[in-house]
Write a protein that holds these residues in place. Structure first.
Motif, PDB file in Angstrom:
ATOM      1  N   SER A   1      -8.989  -2.008  -1.255  1.00  0.00           N
ATOM      2  CA  SER A   1     -10.129  -1.865  -0.217  1.00  0.00           C
ATOM      3  C   SER A   1     -10.481  -0.722   0.101  1.00  0.00           C
ATOM      4  O   SER A   1     -10.377   0.287  -0.484  1.00  0.00           O
ATOM      5  N   ASP A   2     -11.596  -0.614   0.681  1.00  0.00           N
ATOM      6  CA  ASP A   2     -12.769   0.450   1.139  1.00  0.00           C
ATOM      7  C   ASP A   2     -11.596   1.507   1.708  1.00  0.00           C
ATOM      8  O   ASP A   2     -12.020   2.658   1.587  1.00  0.00           O
ATOM      9  N   ASN A   3     -10.923   1.204   2.349  1.00  0.00           N
ATOM     10  CA  ASN A   3      -9.783   2.357   3.166  1.00  0.00           C
ATOM     11  C   ASN A   3      -9.049   2.530   2.503  1.00  0.00           C
ATOM     12  O   ASN A   3      -7.897   3.446   2.940  1.00  0.00           O
ATOM     13  N   GLY A   4      -8.668   2.399   1.026  1.00  0.00           N
ATOM     14  CA  GLY A   4      -7.685   2.861   0.127  1.00  0.00           C
ATOM     15  C   GLY A   4      -6.349   1.976   0.096  1.00  0.00           C
ATOM     16  O   GLY A   4      -5.276   2.520  -0.263  1.00  0.00           O
ATOM     17  N   GLN A   5      -6.488   0.794   0.996  1.00  0.00           N
ATOM     18  CA  GLN A   5      -5.093   0.147   1.084  1.00  0.00           C
ATOM     19  C   GLN A   5      -5.076  -0.972  -0.165  1.00  0.00           C
ATOM     20  O   GLN A   5      -6.401  -1.471  -0.416  1.00  0.00           O
TER      21      GLN A   5
ATOM     22  N   SER B   1       0.692  -1.320   0.068  1.00  0.00           N
ATOM     23  CA  SER B   1      -0.155   0.004   0.095  1.00  0.00           C
ATOM     24  C   SER B   1       0.971   1.113   0.104  1.00  0.00           C
ATOM     25  O   SER B   1       0.250   2.189  -0.076  1.00  0.00           O
ATOM     26  N   HIS B   2       2.149   1.166   0.219  1.00  0.00           N
ATOM     27  CA  HIS B   2       3.060   2.382   0.322  1.00  0.00           C
ATOM     28  C   HIS B   2       2.864   3.359  -1.068  1.00  0.00           C
ATOM     29  O   HIS B   2       2.719   4.445  -0.922  1.00  0.00           O
ATOM     30  N   SER B   3       2.803   2.680  -2.183  1.00  0.00           N
ATOM     31  CA  SER B   3       2.816   3.600  -3.309  1.00  0.00           C
ATOM     32  C   SER B   3       1.663   2.655  -4.329  1.00  0.00           C
ATOM     33  O   SER B   3       2.365   1.837  -5.157  1.00  0.00           O
ATOM     34  N   LEU B   4       0.572   3.093  -4.556  1.00  0.00           N
ATOM     35  CA  LEU B   4      -0.250   2.445  -5.427  1.00  0.00           C
ATOM     36  C   LEU B   4      -0.221   3.191  -6.771  1.00  0.00           C
ATOM     37  O   LEU B   4      -0.394   4.359  -6.780  1.00  0.00           O
ATOM     38  N   PRO B   5       0.163   2.685  -7.813  1.00  0.00           N
ATOM     39  CA  PRO B   5       0.129   3.061  -9.193  1.00  0.00           C
ATOM     40  C   PRO B   5      -1.333   3.869  -9.580  1.00  0.00           C
ATOM     41  O   PRO B   5      -2.207   3.377  -9.190  1.00  0.00           O
TER      42      PRO B   5
END
Length: 138
Positions: free
Chosen positions: A94-98, A81-85
């Motif tokens: 996921s719903d929380n952006g991870q 989840s560090h850096s999503l392209p």
């Protein structure tokens, strides 16, 4: 002054961190054995099983404009989840952006990680640079 903050060599800096070179054949086995093929496919290797759900398949490898560094690939495995392209499939988030990627930190050994990263690096091919055509000025 702000540009210097990015070059931080303080105690939490990644400067000096390196892992030993892995074996790409062993990395291929890790890729398959850790079930990376549940969500990922290799752009240049059709011999590796493709994900069962074609709507949720994240490509790895192929021609790219910039090769990810060893450190970026390690980070993408241990902290996906560090850096999503940009353009990342919404099914993969996921719903929380991870990232929905499984956490392998407690099940993958460092040796397996080094093999996997070496294998993944070999999957990318840098696109040749094509300069813009400008009229000549004489």
């Amino acid at each position: 002054m702000l540009s210097l903050a990015g070059c931080d060599t303080g105690p939490k800096s990644g400067k000096g961190f390196t892992l030993p070179e892995g074996d790409p054949q062993m990395g291929r086995q890790v890729f398959i054995g850790m079930q990376c093929t549940d969500c990922h496919f290799l752009a240049n290797d059709s011999t590796v099983k493709q994900p069962d759900n074609p709507q949720f398949s994240i490509p790895l490898g192929g021609e790219v404009r910039r090769i990810q560094t060893y450190g970026e690939l390690v980070t993408s495995v241990i902290n996906p989840s560090h850096s999503l392209p940009s353009g990342y499939q919404k099914e993969a988030i996921s719903d929380n952006g991870q990232s929905r990627m499984r956490n392998y930190n407690d099940i993958m050994t460092v040796t397996q990680l080094t093999h996997l990263i070496t294998f993944l690096q070999d999957q990318y091919e840098l696109q040749p640079f094509e300069p813009s055509m400008y009229p000549s000025f004489h």
